[in-house]
Design a protein around this motif. Structure first.
Motif, PDB file in Angstrom:
ATOM      1  N   LEU A   1       0.673  -1.256  -0.074  1.00  0.00           N
ATOM      2  CA  LEU A   1      -0.150   0.041  -0.222  1.00  0.00           C
ATOM      3  C   LEU A   1       0.961   1.146   0.070  1.00  0.00           C
ATOM      4  O   LEU A   1       1.995   1.222   0.561  1.00  0.00           O
ATOM      5  N   ARG A   2       0.276   2.287  -0.504  1.00  0.00           N
ATOM      6  CA  ARG A   2       1.033   3.579  -0.861  1.00  0.00           C
ATOM      7  C   ARG A   2       0.929   4.745   0.176  1.00  0.00           C
ATOM      8  O   ARG A   2      -0.120   4.747   0.467  1.00  0.00           O
ATOM      9  N   LEU A   3       2.045   5.382   0.614  1.00  0.00           N
ATOM     10  CA  LEU A   3       1.943   6.244   1.625  1.00  0.00           C
ATOM     11  C   LEU A   3       0.734   7.432   0.911  1.00  0.00           C
ATOM     12  O   LEU A   3      -0.014   7.626   2.048  1.00  0.00           O
ATOM     13  N   PRO A   4       0.965   8.061   0.002  1.00  0.00           N
ATOM     14  CA  PRO A   4       0.218   9.062  -0.400  1.00  0.00           C
ATOM     15  C   PRO A   4      -1.378   8.925  -0.560  1.00  0.00           C
ATOM     16  O   PRO A   4      -2.357   9.498  -0.225  1.00  0.00           O
ATOM     17  N   ASP A   5      -1.762   7.346  -0.868  1.00  0.00           N
ATOM     18  CA  ASP A   5      -2.968   7.063  -0.532  1.00  0.00           C
ATOM     19  C   ASP A   5      -3.659   6.922   0.843  1.00  0.00           C
ATOM     20  O   ASP A   5      -4.634   6.844   0.972  1.00  0.00           O
ATOM     21  N   GLN A   6      -2.767   6.713   1.683  1.00  0.00           N
ATOM     22  CA  GLN A   6      -3.238   6.402   3.175  1.00  0.00           C
ATOM     23  C   GLN A   6      -3.243   7.976   3.966  1.00  0.00           C
ATOM     24  O   GLN A   6      -4.147   7.941   4.904  1.00  0.00           O
ATOM     25  N   LEU A   7      -2.298   8.781   3.462  1.00  0.00           N
ATOM     26  CA  LEU A   7      -2.027   9.574   4.430  1.00  0.00           C
ATOM     27  C   LEU A   7      -3.093  10.743   4.751  1.00  0.00           C
ATOM     28  O   LEU A   7      -3.230  11.106   5.957  1.00  0.00           O
ATOM     29  N   PRO A   8      -4.113  11.034   3.988  1.00  0.00           N
ATOM     30  CA  PRO A   8      -4.933  11.957   4.171  1.00  0.00           C
ATOM     31  C   PRO A   8      -6.052  11.442   5.230  1.00  0.00           C
ATOM     32  O   PRO A   8      -6.414  12.240   6.171  1.00  0.00           O
TER      33      PRO A   8
END
Length: 294
Positions: free
Chosen positions: A279-286
């Motif tokens: 899983l990618r950080l930018p997809d989860q960070l918000p």
């Protein structure tokens, strides 16, 4: 399988417990409070007390033990030596000889590290390798997910409180954050299947970022635009010890040492061996910053 998870009530522990329960295992979540967690039975467990560890193991009768307990900052008698090294020694002594043992270390574990945290993690690894148990060691990078401490608190506070964002040095230190879901899948698969016995695996995500890029990602996630201003290392070397005179310093000496060392490694072979979704950080960070507590 019967599986005991030490530190089962923590951020990573809860995710691993949920993954194990979803796979149909009988799970005991060990913690000081002994509370039930995410469908698992709770059992009192204090790794600094060998008697407590023995009782938890006897109660759960595990086919596998996942040892997660760790601290980021020392406080009182909760030192890196007491928790990471002696705590691991106590758990290893209590694990049934036929049971699998899955160990949470850390990327950057090194007996010569300037970080007490990283050095103690390396000493704990040495105990695991000479234990005689069928072990698997994982070394995660920065772990992200809802409820994490670094992206949900430390970095979030760093970018949101001041009119400018302070950047440590030139901001080039590399990191490869990994999702808590990937970490949980790796630990659960290792515990139930024995995949990777006798091996040590780095757990890292699909993308590498510099520290400056992590600051930019965090700013984007909270919807802010601020200048990022480099702070020379010479000045940081003076400021961090002063910050640590505060009751709750924004960054500890140990965290500062780890940030300067960086934290990255290839995501193979763990990605393939444990079939990780990456899983990618930018997809989860918000969602991480939106769900962070004040």
């Amino acid at each position: 399988m019967n599986i005991l998870v030490t530190g089962g009530s923590g951020f990573v522990g809860q995710e691993i417990v949920r993954e194990l329960v979803s796979r149909g295992h009988a799970v005991w979540a060990g913690s000081r409070e002994g509370a039930a967690v995410a469908g698992a039975r709770g059992v009192p467990l204090d790794v600094t007390d060998p008697g407590s560890v023995l009782r938890a193991v006897a109660h759960s009768n595990p086919d596998a033990v996942i040892h997660l307990v760790g601290i980021i900052a020392e406080k009182g008698n909760q030192t890196f030596e007491a928790v990471h090294v002696q705590g691991t020694r106590h758990v290893l002594a209590a694990v049934p000889r036929g049971a699998r043992y899955v160990h949470m270390s850390a990327l950057g574990a090194d007996p010569e590290s300037g970080s007490g945290y990283s050095a103690s993690k390396a000493r704990a690894e040495a105990l695991v390798r000479t234990s005689g148990l069928p072990y698997i060691i994982f070394r995660p990078s920065l772990i992200f997910g809802i409820g994490d401490d670094f992206f949900g608190r430390v970095l979030r506070e760093l970018v949101r409180t001041a009119p400018i964002v302070p950047q440590i040095g030139d901001g080039s230190f590399p990191f490869r954050p990994v999702s808590v879901q990937d970490v949980a899948r790796a630990f659960a698969t290792a515990a139930e299947s024995g995949t990777g016995v006798g091996e040590t695996y780095a757990l890292t995500g699909p993308e590498e970022y510099t520290f400056r890029e992590l600051l930019q990602q965090e700013l984007s996630a909270i919807g802010k635009k601020k200048p990022i201003v480099p702070v020379p290392l010479a000045l940081m070397n003076l400021a961090v010890p002063l910050m640590n005179l505060l009751p709750s310093p924004p960054i500890t000496r140990d965290q500062y040492a780890m940030l300067k060392e960086g934290n990255t490694a290839p995501n193979e072979p763990a990605r393939t061996v444990f079939d990780l979704p990456m899983l990618r950080l930018p997809d989860q960070l918000p969602a991480i910053v939106a769900n962070a507590t004040e």
